[in-house]
Write a protein that holds these residues in place. Sequence first.
Motif, short mmCIF file in Angstrom:
data_model
loop_
_atom_site.label_atom_id
_atom_site.label_comp_id
_atom_site.label_asym_id
_atom_site.label_seq_id
_atom_site.Cartn_x
_atom_site.Cartn_y
_atom_site.Cartn_z
N VAL A 277 0.85 -1.19 0.00
CA VAL A 277 0.00 0.00 0.00
C VAL A 277 0.89 1.25 0.00
O VAL A 277 1.80 1.36 0.82
N PRO A 278 0.66 2.20 -0.90
CA PRO A 278 1.48 3.42 -0.93
C PRO A 278 1.38 4.19 0.39
O PRO A 278 0.35 4.16 1.08
N PHE A 279 2.44 4.91 0.71
CA PHE A 279 2.45 5.72 1.92
C PHE A 279 1.40 6.84 1.82
O PHE A 279 1.08 7.31 0.73
N ASN A 280 0.89 7.23 2.98
CA ASN A 280 -0.10 8.31 3.11
C ASN A 280 -1.42 7.97 2.43
O ASN A 280 -2.18 8.87 2.06
N GLN A 281 -1.70 6.69 2.25
CA GLN A 281 -2.96 6.27 1.65
C GLN A 281 -3.84 5.56 2.68
O GLN A 281 -3.34 4.83 3.54
N GLN A 282 -5.15 5.78 2.57
CA GLN A 282 -6.10 5.07 3.43
C GLN A 282 -6.08 3.59 3.09
O GLN A 282 -5.92 3.21 1.92
N ALA A 283 -6.23 2.75 4.10
CA ALA A 283 -6.16 1.31 3.89
C ALA A 283 -7.03 0.59 4.91
O ALA A 283 -7.60 1.21 5.81
N LEU A 284 -7.13 -0.72 4.74
CA LEU A 284 -7.86 -1.58 5.67
C LEU A 284 -6.88 -2.49 6.38
O LEU A 284 -6.08 -3.18 5.73
N LEU A 285 -6.93 -2.52 7.68
CA LEU A 285 -6.14 -3.44 8.48
C LEU A 285 -7.03 -4.60 8.88
O LEU A 285 -8.09 -4.40 9.48
N MET A 286 -6.62 -5.83 8.54
CA MET A 286 -7.43 -7.01 8.83
C MET A 286 -6.82 -7.78 10.00
O MET A 286 -5.62 -8.05 10.03
N ILE A 287 -7.70 -8.14 10.95
CA ILE A 287 -7.30 -8.96 12.10
C ILE A 287 -8.37 -10.02 12.31
O ILE A 287 -9.57 -9.70 12.37
N ARG A 288 -7.98 -11.27 12.42
CA ARG A 288 -8.92 -12.34 12.70
C ARG A 288 -9.41 -12.22 14.15
O ARG A 288 -8.64 -11.84 15.05
N PRO A 289 -10.70 -12.55 14.43
CA PRO A 289 -11.24 -12.44 15.79
C PRO A 289 -10.43 -13.20 16.84
O PRO A 289 -10.27 -12.72 17.96
N GLU A 290 -9.89 -14.37 16.47
CA GLU A 290 -9.14 -15.15 17.45
C GLU A 290 -7.76 -14.56 17.75
O GLU A 290 -7.10 -14.97 18.72
N ASN A 291 -7.33 -13.61 16.92
CA ASN A 291 -6.04 -12.95 17.16
C ASN A 291 -6.18 -11.61 17.87
O ASN A 291 -5.19 -10.90 18.06
N LEU A 292 -7.40 -11.27 18.25
CA LEU A 292 -7.66 -10.01 18.94
C LEU A 292 -7.87 -10.29 20.43
O LEU A 292 -8.84 -10.93 20.82
N GLN A 293 -6.94 -9.83 21.24
CA GLN A 293 -7.01 -10.05 22.68
C GLN A 293 -7.74 -8.89 23.36
O GLN A 293 -7.46 -7.73 23.08
N VAL A 294 -8.67 -9.22 24.25
CA VAL A 294 -9.44 -8.20 24.97
C VAL A 294 -8.99 -8.20 26.44
O VAL A 294 -9.04 -9.24 27.11
N LEU A 295 -8.56 -7.01 26.93
CA LEU A 295 -8.10 -6.89 28.31
C LEU A 295 -8.87 -5.79 29.02
O LEU A 295 -9.14 -4.73 28.44
N SER A 296 -9.23 -6.04 30.26
CA SER A 296 -9.80 -4.97 31.08
C SER A 296 -8.69 -3.97 31.38
O SER A 296 -7.50 -4.25 31.17
N GLU A 297 -9.07 -2.81 31.88
CA GLU A 297 -8.05 -1.81 32.20
C GLU A 297 -7.08 -2.34 33.24
O GLU A 297 -5.87 -2.11 33.16
N ASP A 298 -7.58 -3.07 34.25
CA ASP A 298 -6.70 -3.65 35.27
C ASP A 298 -5.74 -4.68 34.66
O ASP A 298 -4.55 -4.70 34.99
N GLN A 299 -6.28 -5.55 33.80
CA GLN A 299 -5.43 -6.55 33.16
C GLN A 299 -4.35 -5.90 32.30
O GLN A 299 -3.20 -6.34 32.28
N ALA A 300 -4.72 -4.84 31.58
CA ALA A 300 -3.76 -4.14 30.73
C ALA A 300 -2.64 -3.51 31.56
O ALA A 300 -1.47 -3.51 31.15
N THR A 301 -2.98 -2.99 32.72
CA THR A 301 -1.98 -2.38 33.60
C THR A 301 -1.01 -3.42 34.12
O THR A 301 0.20 -3.19 34.22
N GLN A 302 -1.54 -4.61 34.44
CA GLN A 302 -0.70 -5.69 34.98
C GLN A 302 0.12 -6.39 33.91
O GLN A 302 1.12 -7.04 34.23
N SER A 303 -0.29 -6.28 32.64
CA SER A 303 0.41 -6.94 31.53
C SER A 303 0.85 -5.89 30.52
O SER A 303 0.09 -5.56 29.60
N PRO A 304 2.04 -5.34 30.67
CA PRO A 304 2.51 -4.30 29.74
C PRO A 304 2.52 -4.80 28.30
O PRO A 304 2.77 -5.97 28.03
N ILE A 305 2.28 -3.90 27.38
CA ILE A 305 2.25 -4.25 25.96
C ILE A 305 3.65 -4.65 25.50
O ILE A 305 4.65 -4.06 25.92
N GLN A 306 3.72 -5.66 24.63
CA GLN A 306 5.00 -6.16 24.13
C GLN A 306 5.42 -5.39 22.88
O GLN A 306 4.62 -4.71 22.23
#
Length: 381
Positions: A277-306
């Motif tokens: 995709v060319p730079f500065n162009q609008q695009a679509l980012l695809m993520i499968r549902p099983e690859n999307l992790q959901v964390l509560s605010e407390d969980q996110a605080t306890q598990s820093p992003i990698q």
Amino acid sequence: MSLQTNNGTSSHSPLVCLQSLNKEYGNFTAVDHINLNIQKGEFLTFLGSSGSGKSTTLSMIAGFETPTSGEILLNEHSLIQIPSHKRGIGMVFQHYSLFPHMNVRDNIGFPLDIRKIPKAERDKKVDDILKLVQLETFADRRPSMLSGGQKQRVAIARALVYEPDILLMDEPLGALDKKLREDLQDELRLLHKRLGITIIYVTHDQDEAMRLSERIAIFKEGKIVGLGTGKDLYRKPPNAFVASFLGSSNFLKVKVSGPNSATFEGQTIQLDSEHDVPFNQQALLMIRPENLQVLSEDQATQSPIQTDENEAFGTVNESVFLGESLTCSITTADGSLVTSKSIATDLPEIEPGAKVRLRWKVQHSSVYSKWERSDIEKDAS
């Protein structure tokens, strides 16, 4: 019947070669100049929605339809002028097309009878194939005394008994219930491994294609828009249509800012470097549902992003427990709707209205040109 095993595809010349194959009905193009090589011994599935061109392509290989233009080669010899019954190709349809007045043995033996195979050889071939499809005890029954699955086994045996070069199958399990379909899918996969025969299979069922095939050709509007193993097509779809058609996907609107970066909801996220995709162009980012992790605010605080992860913010709409999994519907800050799917034991149920963090690994996402979104919406309508 020879029961030789062939567990791999040949690296030599393809068994079947479709060259700029085209089929038109008046002003309608059913198959649009496709090119495809099919190796000896492989299990290839044509996957697509109704009207995508998959069955028309199969019919041209079988000889039931004549191409408007293009070429079909079998072992480097043209099939265009060869009638269907001389192509050495077996065919199995959704409707069994069995002779109601003949028993199982005679239905299976019919292709040998019309080829005037000597009786002793004919009987041995029929006995061998009856054993292979586990119908020995049903040999003297007529079709009216068989279940749907048994009838389809007879149809498959009849197509295999004269040892064709290729077996073509057009939605053969479409009329069966889910459990029986899955059982016959397993049997068909094992049968293919035992015989090593080349199978070209047509279906609109994604799960069936993934379960059976060594390779999948995804059809859309007469063209092949995706070709590869089920694993490769699912993990790294070549375009947004394949991503939306094969499995479930989330699509987020992003703006590509560099070879490995984009902006989403005002923050920078990392991209997999495999995109054009060319730079500065609008695009679509695809993520499968099983690859999307959901964390509560407390969980996110306890598990820093990698370092190999991205993060976004959202609000839970609902969570649904499905036994082995928990799905969550979430709206991101800019109003995008996404779905996550997690193993139920790994994630406590999150209440509607809860603020959450969404995380995904960079390598588990793909990016596509924004205009392909219209293809997704048109296909879903």
